[in-house]
Design a protein around this motif. Structure first.
Motif, PDB file in Angstrom:
ATOM      1  N   ALA A  26       0.842  -1.192   0.000  1.00  0.00           N
ATOM      2  CA  ALA A  26       0.000   0.000   0.000  1.00  0.00           C
ATOM      3  C   ALA A  26       0.877   1.241   0.000  1.00  0.00           C
ATOM      4  O   ALA A  26       1.966   1.234   0.569  1.00  0.00           O
ATOM      5  CB  ALA A  26      -0.899  -0.002   1.233  1.00  0.00           C
ATOM      6  N   VAL A  27       0.412   2.282  -0.656  1.00  0.00           N
ATOM      7  CA  VAL A  27       1.141   3.541  -0.696  1.00  0.00           C
ATOM      8  C   VAL A  27       0.205   4.682  -0.335  1.00  0.00           C
ATOM      9  O   VAL A  27      -1.011   4.557  -0.437  1.00  0.00           O
ATOM     10  CB  VAL A  27       1.802   3.804  -2.073  1.00  0.00           C
ATOM     11  N   LYS A  28       0.794   5.783   0.080  1.00  0.00           N
ATOM     12  CA  LYS A  28       0.030   6.961   0.470  1.00  0.00           C
ATOM     13  C   LYS A  28       0.452   8.154  -0.374  1.00  0.00           C
ATOM     14  O   LYS A  28       1.638   8.353  -0.639  1.00  0.00           O
ATOM     15  CB  LYS A  28       0.288   7.311   1.942  1.00  0.00           C
ATOM     16  N   HIS A  29      -0.528   8.945  -0.761  1.00  0.00           N
ATOM     17  CA  HIS A  29      -0.249  10.195  -1.462  1.00  0.00           C
ATOM     18  C   HIS A  29       0.317  11.173  -0.442  1.00  0.00           C
ATOM     19  O   HIS A  29      -0.191  11.289   0.677  1.00  0.00           O
ATOM     20  CB  HIS A  29      -1.542  10.741  -2.084  1.00  0.00           C
ATOM     21  N   MET A  30       1.384  11.867  -0.825  1.00  0.00           N
ATOM     22  CA  MET A  30       2.081  12.776   0.093  1.00  0.00           C
ATOM     23  C   MET A  30       2.037  14.197  -0.445  1.00  0.00           C
ATOM     24  O   MET A  30       1.991  14.415  -1.659  1.00  0.00           O
ATOM     25  CB  MET A  30       3.544  12.345   0.248  1.00  0.00           C
ATOM     26  N   GLU A  31       2.088  15.155   0.459  1.00  0.00           N
ATOM     27  CA  GLU A  31       2.237  16.559   0.078  1.00  0.00           C
ATOM     28  C   GLU A  31       3.503  17.092   0.734  1.00  0.00           C
ATOM     29  O   GLU A  31       3.914  16.617   1.799  1.00  0.00           O
ATOM     30  CB  GLU A  31       1.015  17.378   0.488  1.00  0.00           C
ATOM     31  N   VAL A  32       4.106  18.061   0.091  1.00  0.00           N
ATOM     32  CA  VAL A  32       5.330  18.663   0.619  1.00  0.00           C
ATOM     33  C   VAL A  32       4.935  19.788   1.573  1.00  0.00           C
ATOM     34  O   VAL A  32       4.322  20.767   1.156  1.00  0.00           O
ATOM     35  CB  VAL A  32       6.231  19.198  -0.508  1.00  0.00           C
ATOM     36  N   VAL A  33       5.294  19.629   2.850  1.00  0.00           N
ATOM     37  CA  VAL A  33       5.050  20.685   3.829  1.00  0.00           C
ATOM     38  C   VAL A  33       6.091  21.776   3.634  1.00  0.00           C
ATOM     39  O   VAL A  33       5.764  22.948   3.610  1.00  0.00           O
ATOM     40  CB  VAL A  33       5.105  20.128   5.271  1.00  0.00           C
ATOM     41  N   GLY A  34       7.352  21.382   3.473  1.00  0.00           N
ATOM     42  CA  GLY A  34       8.407  22.365   3.247  1.00  0.00           C
ATOM     43  C   GLY A  34       9.751  21.850   3.697  1.00  0.00           C
ATOM     44  O   GLY A  34       9.915  20.669   3.987  1.00  0.00           O
ATOM     45  N   VAL A  35      10.705  22.749   3.716  1.00  0.00           N
ATOM     46  CA  VAL A  35      12.059  22.416   4.156  1.00  0.00           C
ATOM     47  C   VAL A  35      12.396  23.250   5.385  1.00  0.00           C
ATOM     48  O   VAL A  35      11.834  24.320   5.593  1.00  0.00           O
ATOM     49  CB  VAL A  35      13.121  22.677   3.056  1.00  0.00           C
ATOM     50  N   PRO A 127      15.367  10.927  -3.209  1.00  0.00           N
ATOM     51  CA  PRO A 127      14.081  11.577  -2.935  1.00  0.00           C
ATOM     52  C   PRO A 127      14.143  13.101  -3.026  1.00  0.00           C
ATOM     53  O   PRO A 127      13.202  13.726  -3.509  1.00  0.00           O
ATOM     54  CB  PRO A 127      13.755  11.121  -1.506  1.00  0.00           C
ATOM     55  N   SER A 128      15.247  13.704  -2.595  1.00  0.00           N
ATOM     56  CA  SER A 128      15.339  15.167  -2.631  1.00  0.00           C
ATOM     57  C   SER A 128      15.246  15.696  -4.057  1.00  0.00           C
ATOM     58  O   SER A 128      14.507  16.652  -4.322  1.00  0.00           O
ATOM     59  CB  SER A 128      16.632  15.635  -1.968  1.00  0.00           C
ATOM     60  N   ASP A 129      15.979  15.088  -4.976  1.00  0.00           N
ATOM     61  CA  ASP A 129      15.903  15.506  -6.377  1.00  0.00           C
ATOM     62  C   ASP A 129      14.525  15.203  -6.955  1.00  0.00           C
ATOM     63  O   ASP A 129      13.970  15.994  -7.723  1.00  0.00           O
ATOM     64  CB  ASP A 129      16.975  14.805  -7.215  1.00  0.00           C
ATOM     65  N   SER A 130      13.974  14.067  -6.584  1.00  0.00           N
ATOM     66  CA  SER A 130      12.658  13.667  -7.074  1.00  0.00           C
ATOM     67  C   SER A 130      11.583  14.650  -6.632  1.00  0.00           C
ATOM     68  O   SER A 130      10.714  15.033  -7.415  1.00  0.00           O
ATOM     69  CB  SER A 130      12.316  12.262  -6.569  1.00  0.00           C
ATOM     70  N   ILE A 131      11.645  15.066  -5.372  1.00  0.00           N
ATOM     71  CA  ILE A 131      10.666  16.014  -4.838  1.00  0.00           C
ATOM     72  C   ILE A 131      10.817  17.376  -5.516  1.00  0.00           C
ATOM     73  O   ILE A 131       9.828  18.005  -5.899  1.00  0.00           O
ATOM     74  CB  ILE A 131      10.802  16.118  -3.309  1.00  0.00           C
ATOM     75  N   LEU A 133      11.877  17.953  -8.479  1.00  0.00           N
ATOM     76  CA  LEU A 133      11.345  17.809  -9.833  1.00  0.00           C
ATOM     77  C   LEU A 133       9.813  17.714  -9.823  1.00  0.00           C
ATOM     78  O   LEU A 133       9.147  18.316 -10.667  1.00  0.00           O
ATOM     79  CB  LEU A 133      11.973  16.587 -10.514  1.00  0.00           C
ATOM     80  N   ALA A 134       9.260  16.985  -8.863  1.00  0.00           N
ATOM     81  CA  ALA A 134       7.800  16.877  -8.762  1.00  0.00           C
ATOM     82  C   ALA A 134       7.159  18.242  -8.553  1.00  0.00           C
ATOM     83  O   ALA A 134       6.111  18.532  -9.140  1.00  0.00           O
ATOM     84  CB  ALA A 134       7.428  15.930  -7.624  1.00  0.00           C
ATOM     85  N   LEU A 135       7.776  19.077  -7.725  1.00  0.00           N
ATOM     86  CA  LEU A 135       7.226  20.414  -7.496  1.00  0.00           C
ATOM     87  C   LEU A 135       7.248  21.262  -8.762  1.00  0.00           C
ATOM     88  O   LEU A 135       6.402  22.125  -8.944  1.00  0.00           O
ATOM     89  CB  LEU A 135       7.998  21.111  -6.373  1.00  0.00           C
ATOM     90  N   ARG A 136       8.210  21.025  -9.628  1.00  0.00           N
ATOM     91  CA  ARG A 136       8.314  21.794 -10.870  1.00  0.00           C
ATOM     92  C   ARG A 136       7.392  21.272 -11.970  1.00  0.00           C
ATOM     93  O   ARG A 136       7.077  21.991 -12.904  1.00  0.00           O
ATOM     94  CB  ARG A 136       9.764  21.786 -11.365  1.00  0.00           C
ATOM     95  N   THR A 137       6.983  20.015 -11.861  1.00  0.00           N
ATOM     96  CA  THR A 137       6.166  19.410 -12.917  1.00  0.00           C
ATOM     97  C   THR A 137       4.723  19.159 -12.498  1.00  0.00           C
ATOM     98  O   THR A 137       3.894  18.846 -13.340  1.00  0.00           O
ATOM     99  CB  THR A 137       6.774  18.068 -13.367  1.00  0.00           C
ATOM    100  N   GLY A 138       4.455  19.253 -11.209  1.00  0.00           N
ATOM    101  CA  GLY A 138       3.110  18.965 -10.728  1.00  0.00           C
ATOM    102  C   GLY A 138       2.834  17.478 -10.554  1.00  0.00           C
ATOM    103  O   GLY A 138       1.681  17.084 -10.357  1.00  0.00           O
ATOM    104  N   ALA A 139       3.855  16.657 -10.616  1.00  0.00           N
ATOM    105  CA  ALA A 139       3.675  15.212 -10.466  1.00  0.00           C
ATOM    106  C   ALA A 139       3.335  14.865  -9.017  1.00  0.00           C
ATOM    107  O   ALA A 139       3.893  15.466  -8.090  1.00  0.00           O
ATOM    108  CB  ALA A 139       4.947  14.467 -10.886  1.00  0.00           C
ATOM    109  N   PRO A 140       2.454  13.914  -8.816  1.00  0.00           N
ATOM    110  CA  PRO A 140       2.134  13.494  -7.446  1.00  0.00           C
ATOM    111  C   PRO A 140       3.278  12.702  -6.825  1.00  0.00           C
ATOM    112  O   PRO A 140       4.060  12.059  -7.531  1.00  0.00           O
ATOM    113  CB  PRO A 140       0.891  12.617  -7.622  1.00  0.00           C
ATOM    114  N   ILE A 141       3.349  12.752  -5.501  1.00  0.00           N
ATOM    115  CA  ILE A 141       4.377  12.044  -4.742  1.00  0.00           C
ATOM    116  C   ILE A 141       3.686  10.985  -3.892  1.00  0.00           C
ATOM    117  O   ILE A 141       2.692  11.283  -3.211  1.00  0.00           O
ATOM    118  CB  ILE A 141       5.167  13.011  -3.841  1.00  0.00           C
ATOM    119  N   TYR A 142       4.211   9.771  -3.933  1.00  0.00           N
ATOM    120  CA  TYR A 142       3.683   8.669  -3.135  1.00  0.00           C
ATOM    121  C   TYR A 142       4.804   8.071  -2.304  1.00  0.00           C
ATOM    122  O   TYR A 142       5.964   8.080  -2.709  1.00  0.00           O
ATOM    123  CB  TYR A 142       3.091   7.573  -4.026  1.00  0.00           C
TER     124      TYR A 142
END
Length: 182
Positions: A26-35, A127-131, A133-142
């Motif tokens: 099982a996986v969960k959809h995640m949102e970026v709170v911040g750094v 994960p840091s590079d992936s996140i 990139l996701a923020l720049r493309t709008g891709a969801p993070i799981y």
């Protein structure tokens, strides 16, 4: 690591985010709170949160990646593309898109992620590079649920105020804050 073999059944988009899984996990959809910078080690972390839950996932990252994530969250457009901006532009130029970012493993304190592209290609990434990139493309993070079970932190309701103050802090932080030595 590049993996050319891929099927939609393995990592594809499922009818509901709650039903999403890969390799039977099982996986969960995640949102970026911040750094933020973790003291006293002065080490940046990115904080993810379950979209439909109360667990947070802190991932220790490098200063450059922290800055890249903060810039993307603030909507800052650099005069010349930074590495993650360049990668986004290359992906677009190749007529594909980033479908998802998956936090896939935690081994010996090290997180692993995969970029999953719309053309079926998977690429192993930090994960840091992936996140970033996701923020720049709008891709969801799981993230895999077992990773959240192992490394996730549940924040009680009374501590939600502190999380909100942290969000306000993130709204006012600048990239220069990561380069300062105190």
């Amino acid at each position: 690591m590049y993996r050319g073999e891929w099927s939609r059944a393995h990592f594809g988009v499922c009818p509901s985010e709650r039903d999403k899984s890969w390799d039977g996990a099982a996986v969960k959809h995640m949102e970026v709170v911040g750094v933020r910078v973790e003291m006293p080690a002065n080490q940046p972390i990115v904080l993810l949160k379950e979209t439909d839950g109360k667990r947070y996932l802190p991932i220790w990252i490098g200063t450059v990646e922290a800055t890249a994530i903060a810039l993307a969250q603030q909507g800052v457009k650099p005069a010349r593309p930074l590495t993650h901006d360049l990668l986004r532009d290359v992906i677009e130029a190749l007529n594909t898109s980033l479908a998802t970012v998956n936090i896939t493993a935690l081994e010996d304190g090290v997180f692993y992620a995969e970029l999953v592209f719309s053309n079926g290609v998977q690429v192993s990434a930090r994960p840091s590079d992936s996140i970033a990139l996701a923020l720049r493309t709008g891709a969801p993070i799981y993230a895999r649920d077992d990773i959240l079970d192992e490394a996730g932190v549940a924040i009680p309701d009374e501590q939600e105020d502190e999380v909100e103050r942290f969000r306000e802090f993130l709204d006012n932080i600048t990239p220069e804050d990561f380069g300062r030595m105190t």
